[in-house]
Design a protein around this motif. Structure first.
Motif, PDB file in Angstrom:
ATOM      1  N   ALA A   1       0.833  -1.205   0.000  1.00  0.00           N
ATOM      2  CA  ALA A   1       0.000   0.000   0.000  1.00  0.00           C
ATOM      3  C   ALA A   1       0.868   1.255   0.000  1.00  0.00           C
ATOM      4  O   ALA A   1       0.568   2.236  -0.690  1.00  0.00           O
ATOM      5  N   LEU A   2       1.970   1.212   0.763  1.00  0.00           N
ATOM      6  CA  LEU A   2       2.881   2.351   0.780  1.00  0.00           C
ATOM      7  C   LEU A   2       3.539   2.550  -0.576  1.00  0.00           C
ATOM      8  O   LEU A   2       3.743   3.683  -1.031  1.00  0.00           O
ATOM      9  N   GLU A   3       3.901   1.435  -1.234  1.00  0.00           N
ATOM     10  CA  GLU A   3       4.496   1.538  -2.564  1.00  0.00           C
ATOM     11  C   GLU A   3       3.516   2.153  -3.550  1.00  0.00           C
ATOM     12  O   GLU A   3       3.884   3.000  -4.371  1.00  0.00           O
ATOM     13  N   GLU A   4       2.260   1.721  -3.476  1.00  0.00           N
ATOM     14  CA  GLU A   4       1.252   2.283  -4.375  1.00  0.00           C
ATOM     15  C   GLU A   4       1.065   3.770  -4.110  1.00  0.00           C
ATOM     16  O   GLU A   4       0.897   4.565  -5.047  1.00  0.00           O
ATOM     17  N   GLN A   5       1.111   4.142  -2.822  1.00  0.00           N
ATOM     18  CA  GLN A   5       0.984   5.555  -2.493  1.00  0.00           C
ATOM     19  C   GLN A   5       2.171   6.345  -3.032  1.00  0.00           C
ATOM     20  O   GLN A   5       2.019   7.476  -3.511  1.00  0.00           O
ATOM     21  N   LEU A   6       3.365   5.743  -2.961  1.00  0.00           N
ATOM     22  CA  LEU A   6       4.555   6.402  -3.497  1.00  0.00           C
ATOM     23  C   LEU A   6       4.440   6.589  -5.004  1.00  0.00           C
ATOM     24  O   LEU A   6       4.748   7.660  -5.537  1.00  0.00           O
ATOM     25  N   PHE A   7       3.993   5.526  -5.702  1.00  0.00           N
ATOM     26  CA  PHE A   7       3.824   5.639  -7.154  1.00  0.00           C
ATOM     27  C   PHE A   7       2.802   6.718  -7.490  1.00  0.00           C
ATOM     28  O   PHE A   7       2.967   7.484  -8.445  1.00  0.00           O
ATOM     29  N   ARG A   8       1.734   6.783  -6.693  1.00  0.00           N
ATOM     30  CA  ARG A   8       0.710   7.808  -6.945  1.00  0.00           C
ATOM     31  C   ARG A   8       1.286   9.204  -6.715  1.00  0.00           C
ATOM     32  O   ARG A   8       1.014  10.137  -7.478  1.00  0.00           O
ATOM     33  N   ALA A   9       2.101   9.334  -5.678  1.00  0.00           N
ATOM     34  CA  ALA A   9       2.725  10.635  -5.414  1.00  0.00           C
ATOM     35  C   ALA A   9       3.669  11.032  -6.536  1.00  0.00           C
ATOM     36  O   ALA A   9       3.751  12.199  -6.920  1.00  0.00           O
TER      37      ALA A   9
END
Length: 638
Positions: A256-264
């Motif tokens: 989930a953190l990785e997905e948030q990073l990609f979104r950022a």
């Protein structure tokens, strides 16, 4: 890493050494020329890899391979030869060689060595796992408590896929207790929802004895669980498959953190794009805003004046939209400012009216509100998150209501709300007639990554972001929800009745006139340059126009009575800040104003190092620039 290299050619030994040491800096390579040295080196041991030419004096073709297998079994062996043929190479591989590389194609050497070492390491790890399991099996009762309490999920399956061991980690990860699955085939529990992986895992277990990789499993309550899985075949003392050891590590939060990073990162890219586009849009809007007052002075027809007013309002709305995009692109950093929340709320209402489904009726009740000190971008994000959640809670349609009011919170009222504070507050309510929030998950909705939305429909960060923004602004939240009837979020933000919002102080005024001062205007856009010149001339200034830095410096060299310089930031060859540094030496008494449709004002002021008297963002109304010029010149005359 230690490598033993057998070759009767010193030149080839040196070439291979240079290649390997260049790629593997920590590599220790021992080079030997003949059988005696090779045997001595093997006996000393400690090598991770053996390289050998195929034809060595004193050796038959495969003698070196057989000697290495006898002395150090399991160490990878690669033939590196210029004479080995395909048939010989195949024979060598059958006899146990790891790989072969032709000297004519030494570019394959490094990959071959890397692959051999990796495979050797994987085999070593699998052997360690198998040996560890055999020890665990021998002392299962003594070690059972350790395995049971391990954080990772440890599962043992027999050859018929029945669960023989299921530790507490597995129970917590997947929601099934050991008593519910032991001696049963866990159909649907350990199966990945990617069907192709099941076949791949079985194939790798048969061919290599192990498999590792990511899996997406399903918790008992329906949640998706992401894990890193390691599956190994456990063999008995005779080498026969006996069971399968499965170790699962929960990486759901990490993913989930990785997905948030990609979104950022995607948002950052969009921000850079928006910043670039905004510069061009501001240069398009600036002439319209500057030309409108000039046209109004030359026109007396009421209909034409209304058209000019409409033109000016549309350009102003476009400029406001560009500023919103820029504010979002630059993020939410910075100090809070005095704002009127009704403007932020009405922006959200416009968005809801234009983008939400027609099945959702939007209602508003916004009165005159006390000012609050807040970050407008964060306020916009807060309301957007709540409105989007309300929309998603009404898939079949319903009513979304936004209201805002002033409220003085007393001690009793503050005590009835978690985190409540006394004093004047602006209260914003976002209410819907949707599905409501089930009582059993009401306390979990603020947790990061918790979401009841389907796959790819939500990150679980919306409400946690709302709570963080409200708390950062020293506010609090009141939540009411009833399953099947709807949800209401009331946001309390502290206000000060004595403050007057800057936006409420805008009144029409007569633009200040010049006193025949000379103003140098530098802009590479001819339309903006000419309109600025016409506006300033019309208001009592003498104007010099320059299309680039070269013309500006030429004017400054001859006209030493220039009182003010207005230059664009983004110009070809020499930018506005660099030009102002030059002009400051030529015109030390002149006031310098920087305008831009792209630069961040705080960044421009910081880079200017006190050089800039004022920064004006494009597009601007003429009265804004005229007021700025008059203000900085007044300071000079004082």
């Amino acid at each position: 890493m230690k490598i033993l290299h057998l070759d009767d050619s010193p030149e080839d030994l040196e070439i291979v050494q240079d290649r390997l040491v260049g790629v593997f800096p920590g590599c220790e390579l021992t080079s030997v020329l003949g059988q005696t040295e090779f045997k001595r080196a093997l006996d000393e041991g400690g090598y991770d890899l053996v390289l050998s030419d195929y034809h060595i004096p004193g050796f038959n073709d495969l003698d070196a391979l057989r000697m290495a297998q006898e002395v150090c079994p399991g160490v990878p062996f690669i033939f590196c030869s210029g004479t080995i043929g395909e048939d010989k190479a195949i024979e060598a591989m059958r006899e146990g060689a790891t790989d072969y590389v032709l000297k004519q194609r030494l570019d394959r050497l490094v990959p071959a060595v890397g692959r051999a070492l990796k495979e050797s390491e994987e085999r070593r790890k699998r052997r360690e796992v198998e040996e560890a399991f055999q020890k665990i099996q021998a002392t299962l009762r003594e070690q059972n408590e350790i395995l049971t309490r391990a954080r990772d999920s440890i599962i043992i399956l027999d050859l018929e896929d029945r669960v023989k061991f299921w530790n507490e980690g597995a129970a917590q990860l997947l929601g099934w207790k050991a008593a519910e699955v032991v001696n049963r085939v866990p159909e649907g529990i350990l199966e990945s929802d990617t069907r192709d992986q099941k076949g791949e895992i079985k194939s790798r277990l048969l061919s290599e004895g192990g498999w590792s990789g990511p899996l997406r499993l399903t918790h008992r309550d329906g949640r998706t669980v992401f894990v890193e899985a390691r599956v190994s075949v456990v063999r008995n003392e005779r080498g026969e498959p006996q069971a399968r050891l499965v170790i699962l590590t929960d990486v759901t939060e990490k993913k989930a953190l990785e997905e948030q990073l990609f979104r950022a990162q995607r948002l950052e890219s969009l921000g850079l794009l928006a910043s670039g586009i905004s510069h061009d849009l501001n240069n398009i809007l600036a002439p319209i805003l500057m030309a409108a007052p000039l046209l109004r002075k030359q026109e007396s027809d009421a209909g034409h004046l209304r058209l000019i007013d409409s033109l000016e309002r549309s350009a102003a709305r476009g400029a406001d939209m560009v500023q919103q995009i820029l504010a979002f692109a630059r993020g939410v950093s910075g100090e809070p400012q005095l704002i009127q929340l009704k403007h932020v709320i009405r922006d959200l209402l416009k968005l809801a009216y234009s983008t939400f489904p027609q099945s959702i009726k939007v209602q508003e009740d916004i009165g005159e509100l006390w000012p609050v000190r807040a970050n407008p971008t964060q306020m916009h994000q807060l309301l957007l998150n709540l409105c989007v959640n309300a929309r998603d809670a009404m898939p079949a349609g319903g009513t979304l209501r936004l209201s805002a009011e002033n409220k003085l919170i007393d001690v009793v009222q503050a005590g009835a709300i978690r985190g409540g504070r006394t004093g004047p507050h602006v209260v914003i309510e976002v209410a819907d007639t949707g599905t409501g929030i089930p009582p059993q998950i009401l306390e979990r909705i603020w947790e990061p990554f918790f979401t009841t939305k389907g796959e790819s429909k939500g990150t679980g960060l919306g409400l946690s972001t709302v709570r963080g923004i409200v708390e950062n602004h020293h506010g609090f939240i009141e939540l009411r929800s009833e399953a099947g009837k709807g949800t209401s979020f009331r946001i309390y933000l502290p206000a000060d009745e004595a403050l007057i919002a800057e936006s409420a102080s805008r009144h029409p005024f007569e633009a200040p006139r010049g006193q025949n001062e000379v103003v140098l205007i530098v802009d590479d856009d001819p339309t903006i340059r000419e309109l600025l010149g016409a506006t300033l001339t019309d208001h009592g200034y003498r104007v010099l126009l320059a299309r680039d830095a070269t013309e500006a410096i030429e004017h400054a060299s001859h006209a030493r009575d220039i009182a003010c310089v207005i230059t664009d930031f983004g110009m070809p060859e020499i930018d506005g800040l660099t030009l102002l540094r030059v002009l400051k030496r030529l015109l030390p008494a002149a006031k310098l104003i920087l305008v831009s449709g792209h630069a961040d004002p705080s960044e421009a002021q910081r880079e200017g190092g006190g050089l800039i008297a004022c920064f004006v963002a494009k597009p601007f109304r003429p009265e804004v620039l005229l007021g700025t010029i008059r203000r900085v010149l007044s300071v000079t005359s004082a």
